[in-house]
Design an enzyme around this catalytic site. Structure first.
Site, short mmCIF file in Angstrom:
data_model
loop_
_atom_site.label_atom_id
_atom_site.label_comp_id
_atom_site.label_asym_id
_atom_site.label_seq_id
_atom_site.Cartn_x
_atom_site.Cartn_y
_atom_site.Cartn_z
N CYS A 21 -31.97 -9.20 41.32
CA CYS A 21 -31.07 -8.87 40.07
C CYS A 21 -31.73 -7.43 39.67
O CYS A 21 -33.04 -7.34 39.58
CB CYS A 21 -31.13 -9.82 39.07
SG CYS A 21 -30.09 -9.33 37.30
N CYS A 34 -34.13 -6.80 35.42
CA CYS A 34 -35.79 -6.90 35.19
C CYS A 34 -36.27 -6.50 36.38
O CYS A 34 -35.84 -6.55 37.51
CB CYS A 34 -36.04 -8.25 35.03
SG CYS A 34 -35.54 -9.23 33.69
N CYS A 74 -29.60 -16.75 33.06
CA CYS A 74 -30.18 -15.56 32.86
C CYS A 74 -31.34 -15.69 31.77
O CYS A 74 -31.30 -16.14 30.55
CB CYS A 74 -29.53 -14.27 32.29
SG CYS A 74 -30.39 -12.77 31.92
N ASN A 99 -29.54 0.57 10.22
CA ASN A 99 -30.57 -0.35 10.50
C ASN A 99 -31.91 0.17 9.90
O ASN A 99 -32.66 -0.71 9.40
CB ASN A 99 -30.62 -0.24 12.05
CG ASN A 99 -31.89 -1.31 12.50
OD1 ASN A 99 -31.83 -2.49 12.18
ND2 ASN A 99 -32.94 -0.82 12.99
N CYS A 128 -36.04 6.48 22.57
CA CYS A 128 -35.83 5.46 23.59
C CYS A 128 -36.02 6.31 25.04
O CYS A 128 -35.74 5.86 26.09
CB CYS A 128 -34.71 4.99 23.63
SG CYS A 128 -33.14 6.15 23.55
#
Length: 441
Positions: free
Chosen positions: A79, A82, A163, A307, A397
């Site tokens: 997958c 991750c 998951c 936020n 990010c």
């Protein structure tokens, strides 16, 4: 040693990338071995040769690092969701800190005066992902509908059954979702599911390319009732979203920032930070690092739905939040009203193309918070002297764009680089998020 691509090789691993690829200690071109950790001796095969490096498949770990752990996920390695479950939490954060340090030094040629302690969720780093897009495909050869994330190296959907990083209860709904879609008349015309896990509800938005039949709708509703979910359908753009169960208006999805007595309402497609626990820590750290005074006027650029803006407003004299998306700005305004916060206003503006029509450039600002997308805040940095904020907290990010902007702030605009550190928003993945502080000298 060098060899043909079909031969196994053995080497020690000198270092590793932030996304879990060990770098073999070999002369000449670097070899990146996925899944190998620093200090290990491994057997591997080169699978792809590039001009500056080769990519290799890990065959065997001969000498194991103390940082290696057993992955929790049954499909880890296949997958693509991750990349770092084989590394301990401490090792994951060490790799991410090294990536941040490398980007700042190599790209920006800057270094902060202080390195901040990593921000992370101490509960273990699983079941944190409250927003996700799950791919869906009816695969005849498998005899069932596959639901999940794409595989690492090919665009196929991983054949998975649960998951470990999805938030409860969606972590255990992979097989039930497969069975649900497999029982629909439109099973071949439903390509994805948007997941939104709020503190008051769980929403699943099904993208449908053909209208569901009446029986399909009954199946959707039964599934929603059984698992206590909200189900919505989307046939086109965002304006085509229709709630199926419960029908009609429902209370907005929300999450809490209890340290600031703030509730953030959001829609199923609104951007929110993926990790609720780490977001609370990050917001608190940003407010602390800005060192707010009661008279401060604060500019929050790339504000989203509020936020950071609304918690900032609890301590500042006034906050202005700016973002491009009108829908996000409307949600932010509604959130200010919902929380009874009157000293926070919002407006829409293109922060990638700033010109003299930007009225906020003509106002005086004491503090600035930046939370841009991966491309960074280059256009904002170009006008930073007009903003004239004495202190900047930059939430990033992408270490690369942060390094570029940091270099400009320090060398061209007279800011001291006070501090920086990682924010482990995405455990077990290669995503590196950071927070940095700049003070006008």
């Amino acid at each position: 040693m060098h060899s043909r691509s079909d031969e196994a090789e053995t080497a020690s691993i000198a270092s590793a990338t932030h996304d879990g690829r060990g770098i073999a200690a070999l002369p000449g071109k670097k070899v990146f071995v996925a899944g190998a950790l620093p200090g290990e001796v491994v057997r591997f095969k080169r699978r792809r040769r590039r001009r500056k490096r080769d990519d290799a498949e890990l065959l065997e770990v001969i000498e194991t690092s103390a940082a290696r752990v057993e992955p929790r996920c049954a499909v880890y390695g296949t997958c693509g969701g991750c990349w770092l479950q084989h590394a301990s939490a401490d090792e994951q954060r060490r790799l991410k800190m090294a990536a941040l340090q490398d980007s700042l030094a190599r790209i920006g040629k800057v270094e902060p005066a202080t390195w901040l302690a990593p921000l992370f969720d101490s509960s273990g780093g699983f079941n944190y992902r409250r927003r996700a897009r799950l791919a869906v495909k009816d695969v005849g050869g498998k005899g069932r509908v596959l639901v999940g994330f794409r595989e690492r190296y090919v665009p196929f959907i991983t054949d998975m059954h649960r998951c470990e990083i999805l938030a409860h209860p969606v972590d255990a709904l992979i097989d039930p979702l497969s069975e649900l879609v497999g029982d629909l008349s439109i099973r071949k015309r439903l390509p994805q599911i948007e997941v939104a896990v709020a503190e008051n509800a769980v929403s699943l938005l099904f993208r449908v390319l053909d209208p569901p039949s009446d029986r399909d709708k009954e199946r959707f509703e039964a599934f929603a009732r059984e698992h206590e979910l909200r189900v919505l359908l989307q046939s086109g753009g965002a304006d085509s979203i229709e709630p199926l169960y419960p029908a009609g208006d429902a209370a907005p999805l929300c999450y809490q920032l209890p340290d600031f007595e703030v509730t953030i309402n959001f829609g199923v497609l609104d951007f929110i930070q993926i990790n609720a626990a780490v977001n609370r820590l990050m917001v608190g750290e940003a407010v602390r690092l800005l060192d707010l005074q009661s008279h401060d006027r604060v500019l929050d650029l790339f504000c989203g739905i509020g936020n950071f803006s609304l918690p900032l407003a609890r301590s500042a004299h006034e906050v202005l939040g700016i973002d491009l998306e009108a829908s996000q700005i409307k949600r932010a305004k509604d959130n200010a009203t919902w929380n009874g916060i009157e000293n926070c206003r919002f407006q829409s503006s293109d922060l990638a193309n700033i010109d003299d029509s930007a009225t906020w450039l003509r106002e005086k600002w004491d503090k600035l918070l930046l939370d841009p997308a991966r491309s960074g805040a280059a256009a904002v940095v170009e006008v930073i002297e007009r903003i004239a904020a004495g202190r900047i907290v930059y939430v990033s990010c992408n270490p690369g764009s942060l390094a570029r902007d940091a270099a400009s702030l320090v060398r061209e605009h007279g800011y001291a680089f006070e501090a920086a550190g990682i924010v482990d928003m995405f455990p077990h993945t290669g995503h590196v998020e950071a927070i940095a502080v700049f003070q006008k000298t």
